[in-house]
Design a protein around this motif. Structure first.
Motif, mmCIF file in Angstrom:
data_model
loop_
_atom_site.group_PDB
_atom_site.id
_atom_site.type_symbol
_atom_site.label_atom_id
_atom_site.label_comp_id
_atom_site.label_asym_id
_atom_site.label_seq_id
_atom_site.Cartn_x
_atom_site.Cartn_y
_atom_site.Cartn_z
ATOM 1 N N GLU A 275 8.110 2.893 8.155
ATOM 2 C CA GLU A 275 7.390 3.657 7.477
ATOM 3 C C GLU A 275 6.404 3.001 6.493
ATOM 4 O OE1 GLU A 275 10.224 5.966 5.216
ATOM 5 O OE2 GLU A 275 10.920 6.930 6.747
ATOM 6 N N GLY A 276 6.677 1.725 6.050
ATOM 7 C CA GLY A 276 5.649 0.876 5.436
ATOM 8 C C GLY A 276 4.540 0.770 6.125
ATOM 9 N N VAL A 277 4.713 0.283 7.450
ATOM 10 C CA VAL A 277 3.744 0.080 8.334
ATOM 11 C C VAL A 277 2.847 1.258 8.506
ATOM 12 C CG1 VAL A 277 3.352 -0.650 10.731
ATOM 13 C CG2 VAL A 277 4.870 -1.942 9.495
ATOM 14 N N ALA A 278 3.499 2.275 8.690
ATOM 15 C CA ALA A 278 2.452 3.653 8.973
ATOM 16 C C ALA A 278 1.888 3.689 7.447
ATOM 17 C CB ALA A 278 3.500 4.723 9.067
ATOM 18 N N ALA A 279 2.346 3.496 6.374
ATOM 19 C CA ALA A 279 1.804 3.956 5.167
ATOM 20 C C ALA A 279 0.478 3.083 4.803
ATOM 21 C CB ALA A 279 2.779 3.790 4.045
ATOM 22 N N VAL A 280 0.674 1.693 5.414
ATOM 23 C CA VAL A 280 -0.527 0.767 5.195
ATOM 24 C C VAL A 280 -1.642 1.229 6.175
ATOM 25 C CG1 VAL A 280 -1.250 -1.671 5.702
ATOM 26 C CG2 VAL A 280 0.735 -1.271 4.387
ATOM 27 N N LYS A 281 -1.095 1.737 7.500
ATOM 28 C CA LYS A 281 -2.095 1.942 8.497
ATOM 29 C C LYS A 281 -2.869 3.184 8.163
ATOM 30 C CE LYS A 281 -0.575 -0.432 12.437
ATOM 31 N NZ LYS A 281 -0.093 -0.377 13.739
ATOM 32 N N ASP A 282 -2.301 4.273 7.266
ATOM 33 C CA ASP A 282 -2.835 5.502 6.847
ATOM 34 C C ASP A 282 -3.891 4.938 5.758
ATOM 35 O OD1 ASP A 282 -1.198 7.221 7.887
ATOM 36 O OD2 ASP A 282 0.258 7.631 6.450
ATOM 37 N N LEU A 283 -3.877 4.056 5.049
ATOM 38 C CA LEU A 283 -4.682 3.661 4.154
ATOM 39 C C LEU A 283 -5.983 2.684 4.671
ATOM 40 C CD1 LEU A 283 -2.445 2.439 1.061
ATOM 41 C CD2 LEU A 283 -3.668 4.569 1.294
ATOM 42 N N THR A 284 -5.657 2.711 5.978
ATOM 43 C CA THR A 284 -6.945 1.606 6.755
ATOM 44 C C THR A 284 -7.426 2.083 7.983
ATOM 45 O OG1 THR A 284 -4.945 0.279 7.519
ATOM 46 C CG2 THR A 284 -5.586 -0.424 5.398
ATOM 47 N N ASP A 285 -7.499 3.366 8.106
ATOM 48 C CA ASP A 285 -8.259 3.994 9.137
ATOM 49 C C ASP A 285 -7.160 3.741 10.324
ATOM 50 O OD1 ASP A 285 -10.341 5.043 7.740
ATOM 51 O OD2 ASP A 285 -11.582 3.005 8.088
ATOM 52 N N GLY A 286 -5.848 3.798 10.227
ATOM 53 C CA GLY A 286 -5.019 3.611 11.401
ATOM 54 C C GLY A 286 -5.012 2.004 11.928
ATOM 55 N N LEU A 287 -5.882 1.283 11.426
ATOM 56 C CA LEU A 287 -6.096 -0.261 11.811
ATOM 57 C C LEU A 287 -4.893 -1.297 11.452
ATOM 58 C CD1 LEU A 287 -9.728 -0.322 11.697
ATOM 59 C CD2 LEU A 287 -8.582 0.543 13.591
ATOM 60 N N GLY A 288 -4.531 -1.231 10.163
ATOM 61 C CA GLY A 288 -3.737 -2.030 9.299
ATOM 62 C C GLY A 288 -4.725 -3.031 8.556
ATOM 63 N N ALA A 289 -3.936 -3.730 7.675
ATOM 64 C CA ALA A 289 -4.585 -4.453 6.559
ATOM 65 C C ALA A 289 -5.353 -5.725 7.486
ATOM 66 C CB ALA A 289 -3.739 -4.911 5.605
ATOM 67 N N HIS A 290 -6.491 -6.047 6.777
ATOM 68 C CA HIS A 290 -6.998 -7.363 7.214
ATOM 69 C C HIS A 290 -6.177 -8.601 7.001
ATOM 70 C CE1 HIS A 290 -10.660 -5.101 6.221
ATOM 71 N NE2 HIS A 290 -11.133 -5.486 7.354
ATOM 72 N N SER A 291 -5.485 -8.618 5.958
ATOM 73 C CA SER A 291 -4.840 -9.656 5.508
ATOM 74 C C SER A 291 -3.349 -9.048 4.840
ATOM 75 C CB SER A 291 -5.380 -10.495 4.206
ATOM 76 O OG SER A 291 -6.614 -10.844 4.623
ATOM 77 N N VAL A 292 -2.257 -10.013 5.184
ATOM 78 C CA VAL A 292 -0.887 -9.300 4.929
ATOM 79 C C VAL A 292 -0.106 -10.643 4.570
ATOM 80 C CG1 VAL A 292 1.204 -8.196 5.367
ATOM 81 C CG2 VAL A 292 -0.821 -7.309 6.317
ATOM 82 N N VAL A 293 0.415 -10.427 3.193
ATOM 83 C CA VAL A 293 1.027 -11.571 2.557
ATOM 84 C C VAL A 293 2.724 -11.312 2.663
ATOM 85 C CG1 VAL A 293 1.577 -13.110 0.745
ATOM 86 C CG2 VAL A 293 -0.670 -12.235 1.064
ATOM 87 N N GLU A 294 3.303 -11.954 3.426
ATOM 88 C CA GLU A 294 4.848 -11.833 3.535
ATOM 89 C C GLU A 294 5.600 -12.831 2.427
ATOM 90 O OE1 GLU A 294 8.972 -11.758 4.326
ATOM 91 O OE2 GLU A 294 7.638 -13.721 4.338
#
Lengths: 342, 342
Positions: A220-239
């Motif tokens: 759900e977290g992944v889907a929420a990030v994609k919702d904010l990024t035109d379905g593509l995902g973030a350019h940069s993710v820090v774990e």
């Protein structure tokens, strides 16, 4: 001197031990002005990382040099210094490439513990940075943060290739994750998504630079990030956690061609080759080469451009180290600062 | 038309099937001048990748455009074209970032197989490159190599951040590994270590640019790379196999702060979080965005600056596709070129 010792999972005691001294001509001994408890200290506290005997704890430190060995040239008694958790020579080929935490002469910077009155630091010239003078008291927490959590969050952001025009997601709302938010802001990110479900941490994330806060986790977290990024995902993710779930969440939230920086020590994590292959993400991380960033970070703190000390939400005297561990273990505190002088 | 169909593991038959036609206005139909068998075709052949029913095979192709759909503007009937194994629109945000093999409209470029007389290519404008004219016959194998193995080896080298002054190690002596050696040379690497124990492949690796050849594998292979690099490991390592052993060999042969580019499809590979964390390597790879490199690669071939077609050491007529698979499966051939016109 006193030092916090972990004698068993869940058990931390402040003991009297002999004062450390110079053992090698490249050593320095520091009287600590402040120290703290790290998220990574919680792994053995929780029994997830094995503990083979009583362990003097702590690896984050700022303080005043008491004594130096005969070969030390860059710091002197009386200097206020900050250092990283790994000692490094800062001259080998790996150090010169910016990876001091993999220095060919790498060793623990606080072999006798840093949650203490005094500590011996090996390879002092390559490990320590002297501040421009004695810091104002309110700068001490920020300088202490530079020793690990700020440097680690910063490396996470650099490893994730954060920069202008980019959307950044940060997985983890501990001190490292929060300071990765600050780093992303300093490095010019356009949009910074903090992932947190704790109101106080959400608020701090926003103050440090987050433009969006998401409470979802896992898929759900992944889907929420994609919702904010035109379905593509973030350019940069820090774990900044280090669990299987957080690593997968970070990997899947990274767009193809994007960058994932991982700085949570990856305990019991296994990455499927196919997941990594088809993610098309760049992966980079590991123990942060904090020493690389210290001159820049100390300058930013000294000039009061950043205030990373805000992650400390509890301050206790050293003798109450056990309470500090408990507060962090129970997530009642983001990060606890310990004062050796009480 | 004829097409090679895998009907079961170890079984490839050339069948008659209806000629493909234009199905969407963005399609093109190509008459193949040459096609070939890919190392990845051997995964289902060997039963490692499941096969759900008879599968038309092949995804590497060069040929002449027979027909285009009404919306195709960049290629016309009569053009000699090269394309990648993934069809891409080449206009979406992911394509513009250079990751056409993760295009948001990505689909297989050879849905009906490319080991055939004719093939339909979707998204022709975004997928195909027309050569400057009809190529001399001796250029055809090199142009065919650009379609996958050259582009994949090139991406592996780019993902490993190969460049001037760097030492590069290549794990895998198949066509992709050999062409990663060529790519490393073209990208200016100072030292190129090929890892191979087959004399003919060693010799080809040297001709393509390898400065050193190592026969060791696994931990011994890692130690041998370290022996050549002051104990540090290579700056750049290209992984071109896709097994657990080869991935770990590549990871461990990469120096801290170095780059590992992986292009072998990572079947049954599992990466330990701690190994990746403490490696301090940069990891990047996946299905190569060959389309990104095609204009440059076609130009280098056209100007006869590179000769990647040398990886083809056997040429057979299409009807002998089964022999082609057998020769590659038994490692009697590096890569087999198939001629539809016999």
């Amino acid at each position: 001197m006193r030092v916090a010792v972990m004698t068993a999972p869940g058990r931390v005691e402040v003991e009297e031990r002999p004062d450390p001294g110079i053992e090698k001509p490249t050593d320095a001994v520091i009287r600590l002005a402040a120290t703290c408890v790290c998220g990574s200290d919680l792994w053995p506290y929780r029994g997830i990382e094995p503990l083979d005997g009583p362990r003097p704890m702590g690896h984050e430190y700022v303080g005043v040099v008491e004594e130096v060995g005969g070969e030390v040239t860059t710091v002197s008694p009386g200097d206020f210094v900050v250092g990283s958790f790994f000692a490094s020579d800062n001259t080998c080929e790996i150090c010169r490439a910016g990876y001091q935490s993999s220095c060919v002469r790498r060793e623990a910077a606080a072999p006798g513990g840093a949650q203490a009155d005094l500590m011996r630091v090996p390879l002092a010239d390559g490990t320590l940075i002297a501040t421009p003078g004695v810091p104002e008291p309110d700068l001490v927490p920020s300088l202490l943060a530079a020793s690990d959590v700020l440097g680690t969050g910063w490396f996470g952001a650099v490893a994730a290739e954060v920069g202008p025009g980019k959307t950044v997601a940060v997985v983890g709302d501990g001190a490292v994750g929060l300071l990765a938010v600050l780093a992303a802001r300093e490095l010019g990110a356009e949009r910074i998504i903090a992932m947190s479900r704790t109101p106080a941490r959400q608020a701090l994330a926003r103050e440090l630079g987050a433009t969006d806060v998401l409470t979802e986790r896992g898929d759900e977290g992944v889907a929420a990030v994609k919702d904010l990024t035109d379905g593509l995902g973030a350019h940069s993710v820090v774990e900044a956690v280090g669990t299987q779930e957080s690593m997968m969440q970070a990997l899947r939230a990274t767009r193809p061609g994007g960058h994932m920086g991982f700085v949570g020590v990856a305990h019991e994590v296994s990455l499927s080759g196919m997941d990594v292959f088809f993610s098309h993400a760049h992966l980079h991380g590991g123990p942060a080469p904090v020493r690389q960033y210290l001159p820049d970070l100390v300058r930013r703190i000294w000039e009061r451009r950043i205030d990373p000390g805000r992650v400390f939400d509890l301050e206790l005297p050293l003798e109450r180290a056990a309470d500090a561990y408990r507060a962090m273990d129970e997530r009642k505190s983001v990060k606890v600062l310990l004062r050796p002088r009480g």
